[in-house]
Write a protein that holds these residues in place. Structure first.
Motif, PDB file in Angstrom:
ATOM      1  N   LEU A  30       0.885  -1.313  -0.222  1.00 34.54           N
ATOM      2  CA  LEU A  30       0.061   0.418  -0.208  1.00 34.54           C
ATOM      3  C   LEU A  30       1.087   1.552   0.058  1.00 34.54           C
ATOM      4  CD1 LEU A  30      -3.230  -0.838   2.235  1.00 34.54           C
ATOM      5  CD2 LEU A  30      -2.811  -0.265  -0.124  1.00 34.54           C
ATOM      6  N   ASN A  31       2.228   1.654   0.691  1.00 35.54           N
ATOM      7  CA  ASN A  31       3.339   2.189   0.010  1.00 35.54           C
ATOM      8  C   ASN A  31       3.998   2.528  -0.467  1.00 35.54           C
ATOM      9  OD1 ASN A  31       1.942   3.726   3.081  1.00 35.54           O
ATOM     10  ND2 ASN A  31       2.227   1.848   3.529  1.00 35.54           N
ATOM     11  N   GLY A  32       3.813   1.392  -1.506  1.00 39.52           N
ATOM     12  CA  GLY A  32       4.728   1.607  -2.310  1.00 39.52           C
ATOM     13  C   GLY A  32       6.295   0.980  -1.727  1.00 39.52           C
ATOM     14  N   VAL A  33       6.795   0.285  -0.859  1.00 42.89           N
ATOM     15  CA  VAL A  33       7.736  -0.240  -0.746  1.00 42.89           C
ATOM     16  C   VAL A  33       8.406  -1.388  -1.847  1.00 42.89           C
ATOM     17  CG1 VAL A  33       9.268  -1.638   1.177  1.00 42.89           C
ATOM     18  CG2 VAL A  33       7.250   0.136   1.978  1.00 42.89           C
TER      19      VAL A  33
ATOM     20  N   GLY B  18      -4.185  -0.421 -14.276  1.00 40.66           N
ATOM     21  CA  GLY B  18      -3.771   0.419 -13.202  1.00 40.66           C
ATOM     22  C   GLY B  18      -2.443  -0.072 -13.408  1.00 40.66           C
ATOM     23  N   GLN B  19      -2.020  -1.614 -13.870  1.00 39.27           N
ATOM     24  CA  GLN B  19      -0.928  -1.603 -14.037  1.00 39.27           C
ATOM     25  C   GLN B  19       0.020  -1.221 -15.109  1.00 39.27           C
ATOM     26  OE1 GLN B  19       0.930  -3.718 -11.364  1.00 39.27           O
ATOM     27  NE2 GLN B  19       2.744  -2.978 -12.532  1.00 39.27           N
ATOM     28  N   ALA B  42     -11.436   2.624  -8.078  1.00 43.31           N
ATOM     29  CA  ALA B  42     -10.203   2.517  -8.575  1.00 43.31           C
ATOM     30  C   ALA B  42      -9.335   0.840  -8.700  1.00 43.31           C
ATOM     31  CB  ALA B  42      -9.581   3.172  -7.458  1.00 43.31           C
ATOM     32  N   PRO B  43      -8.588   1.209  -9.768  1.00 43.28           N
ATOM     33  CA  PRO B  43      -8.218  -0.026  -9.980  1.00 43.28           C
ATOM     34  C   PRO B  43      -8.272  -0.998  -8.448  1.00 43.28           C
ATOM     35  CG  PRO B  43      -6.710   1.180 -10.943  1.00 43.28           C
ATOM     36  CD  PRO B  43      -7.875   2.258 -10.292  1.00 43.28           C
ATOM     37  N   TYR B  44      -9.050  -2.329  -8.201  1.00 41.10           N
ATOM     38  CA  TYR B  44      -8.870  -2.931  -7.303  1.00 41.10           C
ATOM     39  C   TYR B  44      -8.448  -4.846  -7.518  1.00 41.10           C
ATOM     40  CZ  TYR B  44     -13.732  -4.060  -9.558  1.00 41.10           C
ATOM     41  OH  TYR B  44     -15.108  -4.224  -9.874  1.00 41.10           O
ATOM     42  N   GLN B  45      -8.435  -5.743  -6.651  1.00 43.18           N
ATOM     43  CA  GLN B  45      -8.253  -6.741  -7.070  1.00 43.18           C
ATOM     44  C   GLN B  45      -9.349  -7.527  -7.535  1.00 43.18           C
ATOM     45  OE1 GLN B  45      -5.152  -8.211  -3.799  1.00 43.18           O
ATOM     46  NE2 GLN B  45      -5.805  -6.897  -3.133  1.00 43.18           N
ATOM     47  N   ARG B  46      -9.487  -8.406  -8.287  1.00 40.90           N
ATOM     48  CA  ARG B  46     -10.674  -9.204  -8.821  1.00 40.90           C
ATOM     49  C   ARG B  46     -10.933 -10.329  -8.126  1.00 40.90           C
ATOM     50  NH1 ARG B  46     -14.168  -5.614 -11.669  1.00 40.90           N
ATOM     51  NH2 ARG B  46     -13.010  -5.011 -13.697  1.00 40.90           N
ATOM     52  N   PRO B  47      -9.757 -11.217  -7.825  1.00 43.01           N
ATOM     53  CA  PRO B  47      -9.956 -12.605  -7.344  1.00 43.01           C
ATOM     54  C   PRO B  47     -10.243 -12.553  -6.361  1.00 43.01           C
ATOM     55  CG  PRO B  47      -7.570 -12.101  -8.628  1.00 43.01           C
ATOM     56  CD  PRO B  47      -7.971 -10.330  -8.426  1.00 43.01           C
ATOM     57  N   PRO B  48     -10.051 -11.768  -4.926  1.00 39.08           N
ATOM     58  CA  PRO B  48     -10.861 -11.730  -3.984  1.00 39.08           C
ATOM     59  C   PRO B  48     -12.226 -11.750  -3.794  1.00 39.08           C
ATOM     60  CG  PRO B  48      -9.082 -10.499  -3.488  1.00 39.08           C
ATOM     61  CD  PRO B  48      -9.415  -9.937  -5.475  1.00 39.08           C
ATOM     62  N   LEU B  49     -12.845 -10.789  -5.041  1.00 37.18           N
ATOM     63  CA  LEU B  49     -14.007 -11.251  -4.810  1.00 37.18           C
ATOM     64  C   LEU B  49     -15.322 -12.382  -4.841  1.00 37.18           C
ATOM     65  CD1 LEU B  49     -14.668  -8.832  -7.866  1.00 37.18           C
ATOM     66  CD2 LEU B  49     -14.746  -8.391  -5.664  1.00 37.18           C
ATOM     67  N   GLY B  62     -10.222  -3.119   1.193  1.00 35.20           N
ATOM     68  CA  GLY B  62      -8.602  -4.805   1.390  1.00 35.20           C
ATOM     69  C   GLY B  62      -8.748  -4.744  -0.001  1.00 35.20           C
ATOM     70  N   LEU B  63      -9.416  -4.379  -1.185  1.00 38.49           N
ATOM     71  CA  LEU B  63      -9.164  -4.685  -2.442  1.00 38.49           C
ATOM     72  C   LEU B  63      -8.068  -4.063  -2.943  1.00 38.49           C
ATOM     73  CD1 LEU B  63     -12.627  -5.625  -3.335  1.00 38.49           C
ATOM     74  CD2 LEU B  63     -11.101  -7.379  -2.736  1.00 38.49           C
ATOM     75  N   LEU B  64      -7.924  -2.915  -2.976  1.00 40.69           N
ATOM     76  CA  LEU B  64      -7.569  -2.153  -3.322  1.00 40.69           C
ATOM     77  C   LEU B  64      -6.144  -1.628  -4.024  1.00 40.69           C
ATOM     78  CD1 LEU B  64      -9.243   1.826  -2.414  1.00 40.69           C
ATOM     79  CD2 LEU B  64      -9.726   0.224  -4.897  1.00 40.69           C
ATOM     80  N   MET B  65      -5.934  -1.620  -5.197  1.00 42.29           N
ATOM     81  CA  MET B  65      -4.029  -2.375  -5.848  1.00 42.29           C
ATOM     82  C   MET B  65      -3.450  -1.139  -5.133  1.00 42.29           C
ATOM     83  SD  MET B  65      -4.973  -4.401  -8.887  1.00 42.29           S
ATOM     84  CE  MET B  65      -4.913  -3.679 -10.112  1.00 42.29           C
ATOM     85  N   GLN B  66      -3.687   0.040  -4.974  1.00 41.26           N
ATOM     86  CA  GLN B  66      -2.839   1.432  -4.269  1.00 41.26           C
ATOM     87  C   GLN B  66      -3.521   1.772  -3.248  1.00 41.26           C
ATOM     88  OE1 GLN B  66       0.703   1.033  -5.951  1.00 41.26           O
ATOM     89  NE2 GLN B  66      -0.424  -0.021  -7.437  1.00 41.26           N
ATOM     90  N   LYS B  67      -2.552   2.348  -1.910  1.00 40.01           N
ATOM     91  CA  LYS B  67      -2.976   3.303  -1.744  1.00 40.01           C
ATOM     92  C   LYS B  67      -3.813   5.020  -1.754  1.00 40.01           C
ATOM     93  CE  LYS B  67      -0.236   5.818   0.872  1.00 40.01           C
ATOM     94  NZ  LYS B  67       0.908   6.364   2.023  1.00 40.01           N
ATOM     95  N   GLU B  68      -4.852   5.474  -2.193  1.00 41.86           N
ATOM     96  CA  GLU B  68      -5.572   6.567  -1.959  1.00 41.86           C
ATOM     97  C   GLU B  68      -5.046   7.459  -2.732  1.00 41.86           C
ATOM     98  OE1 GLU B  68      -9.451   7.049   0.163  1.00 41.86           O
ATOM     99  OE2 GLU B  68      -9.605   8.501  -0.930  1.00 41.86           O
TER     100      GLU B  68
END
Lengths: 107, 403
Positions: A30-33, B18-19, B42-49, B62-68
């Protein structure tokens, strides 16, 4: 909430606030580490969130399960006594201040 | 090295879209990056759906690929809930549904795929889809799942774990027939049956009606909820409308370029020339989305290489953690190692003497080692794998991988 420190092989360190319940892996992602790949998203299925827990650590960490143990035998950087998969270390106040070292490679 | 363009527009804000943005910034791209998505998230992970999210073990955050703050911090513009309506190649712009136009130097189509639908059923592709399904699982339900692929079976497992009465109906004679060997199909179906899921293979659905599913043989299954997991159709309309070649996906070369050298297509929507299998293939997986995104980012940065990523897949159903390295389709011979009765085994799939792929059930180490072996272009012979006591780790440590 806990502060987790990630140290790269070149000595660069990043200190991140990680929420309770998140893993040490997710805190990094989440923090791009850099250097924590975590391809499987946190299911102990890939071994690409390998870290070395700091040798001086005294904080109580989660117990290692058989699958994590097995995966640590096939990480891209060598397994050492202090190797863990960071997705298998949940964060709580108990691990505040934890320091982990990011290995040279994950894949 | 060719100079990179000054602006990239990415159509689609899923795993692939997103990637691309993330990889471009990681690789030092300095131009503008705009990612346009149809969904409001925002781009999120689909597998956990169909796994943790459906089970209520994680939330949207918890699904989001990146922090807001990631996108703003990295000067990436996310345009959400505003799908692209038209690509105007002559003017080098895309027009969004809102009417906004975006100029592109390079355009990346990461438009994904849309579930095939059946009237009277729900699908599982997006957060909104999953929320709709979850809302119907509040009380005890009779659930019918049409389609025994990954999505249908993952959903069936979670629904059963929540105590619902679950029946899976599959037209083909075995489960996950497109993706796994008959051996693994049978094992996974048996695991479902152990937990009380009914799996009806080789069974056609005649009609879905309110409160019931009627089968071809006349049997009626009463159902409070019917979920269909019957595959997806790649989203290629925008590309077709722009005069690009399509055909079960957007057709691209080994560099993931369309007929237009500054337009790429990646992920579920892309039918690409595979350096591994020869011919054109289209894959629906996180690995494919992520690795193709990284490959295209490098192309845009001026260091174009053909896409060579090794396909891998995973699924979780009940106690089964299934992981697949390589493409096992087209195998003519398998060797099973490990302990199938104990629920921990791997299936090595060969064509002739050549290892095509390995399926592992609760053997993640085998899976990772197989990936490493196959990625490096290595193989192992069926006779070696079939020898008593074979262990992939021991074998690879013996330095035999290069053989």
């Amino acid at each position: 909430m806990a502060k987790i420190t990630y140290i790269q092989t070149d000595g660069t360190s990043t200190i991140v606030d990680v929420k309770d319940g998140d893993s040490v892996m997710r805190g990094a992602k989440l923090n791009g580490v850099p250097g924590i790949v975590a391809e499987c998203g946190g299911g102990a299925s890939c071994g690409t969130c390998h870290v070395y827990v700091d040798k001086d650590n005294t904080r109580p960490l989660s117990t290692m399960h058989a699958v994590e143990d097995e995966l640590l035998y096939c990480t891209a950087s060598p397994r050492l006594d202090n190797s863990r998969l960071s997705c298998q270390i949940p964060v709580s106040d108990d691990v505040d201040g934890l320091v982990v070292h990011v290995p040279e490679k994950q894949i | 090295m060719a100079a990179a363009s000054s602006s990239v527009v990415v159509v689609g804000a899923g795993h692939a879209g997103g990637q691309v943005a993330v990889s471009l910034r990681e690789q030092g791209y300095r131009g503008s990056i705009t990612v346009v998505g149809a969904e409001p998230v925002a781009p999120y992970q689909r597998p956990p759906l169909t796994k943790a999210y459906l089970a209520g073990k994680t939330d949207v955050e918890g699904l989001l690929m990146q922090k807001e703050s990631y996108y703003e911090d990295n000067d990436i513009e996310l345009v959400l809930d505003d799908p692209v309506a038209v690509i105007d190649r002559a003017a080098r712009v895309v027009v969004l549904s809102s009417g906004r136009t975006l100029v592109f130097g390079d355009l990346v189509l990461a438009t994904g795929a849309t579930p095939r639908t059946l009237p009277g059923t729900l699908s599982l592709r997006t957060i909104a889809d999953t929320d709709a399904v979850r809302a119907r699982l509040d009380g005890p339900s009779r659930v019918v799942v049409i389609g025994a692929g990954f999505i249908g079976l993952e959903f069936a497992a979670v629904a059963r774990e929540q105590g619902h009465d679950v029946t899976v109906v599959e037209a083909l004679p075995r489960a996950m027939a497109r993706a796994v060997t008959a051996f693994t199909s049978a094992h996974v179906v048996a695991e479902h049956e152990k937990t009380g899921v009914r799996v009806l293979l080789g069974t056609q659905v005649k009609a879905v009606r309110t409160g019931a599913v009627e089968l071809a043989d006349g049997t009626v299954l009463l159902a409070d909820l019917v979920v269909a997991g019957i595959g997806v159709v790649p989203n290629a309309e925008l590309a077709a409308g722009a005069g690009l070649t399509v055909g079960d996906g957007i057709v691209v070369d080994a560099h993931l370029r369309t007929d237009d050298p500054s337009i790429y297509a990646i992920g579920d929507c892309a039918r690409f020339s595979s350096t591994r299998t020869g011919g054109r293939i289209r894959l629906e997986s996180v690995q494919n989305a992520t690795d193709q995104a990284t490959c295209v980012a490098a192309s845009i940065m001026g260091s174009a290489e053909p896409y060579t990523g090794l396909p891998w897949f995973w699924s979780e159903q009940h106690a089964v953690k299934l992981q697949i390295a390589g493409l096992v389709d087209g195998h003519d011979h398998t060797v099973v190692t490990g302990d199938p009765d104990g629920g921990r085994f791997s299936v090595f799939c060969f064509r002739g003497d050549r290892l095509l792929g390995v399926e592992s059930v609760n053997k993640p180490a085998d899976y990772m080692l197989a990936r490493r072996l196959l990625s490096a272009g290595g193989t192992v012979s069926p006779a070696v794998v079939a020898a008593p006591g074979f262990d992939l780790r021991t074998y690879l440590q013996g330095g035999a991988a290069a053989a």
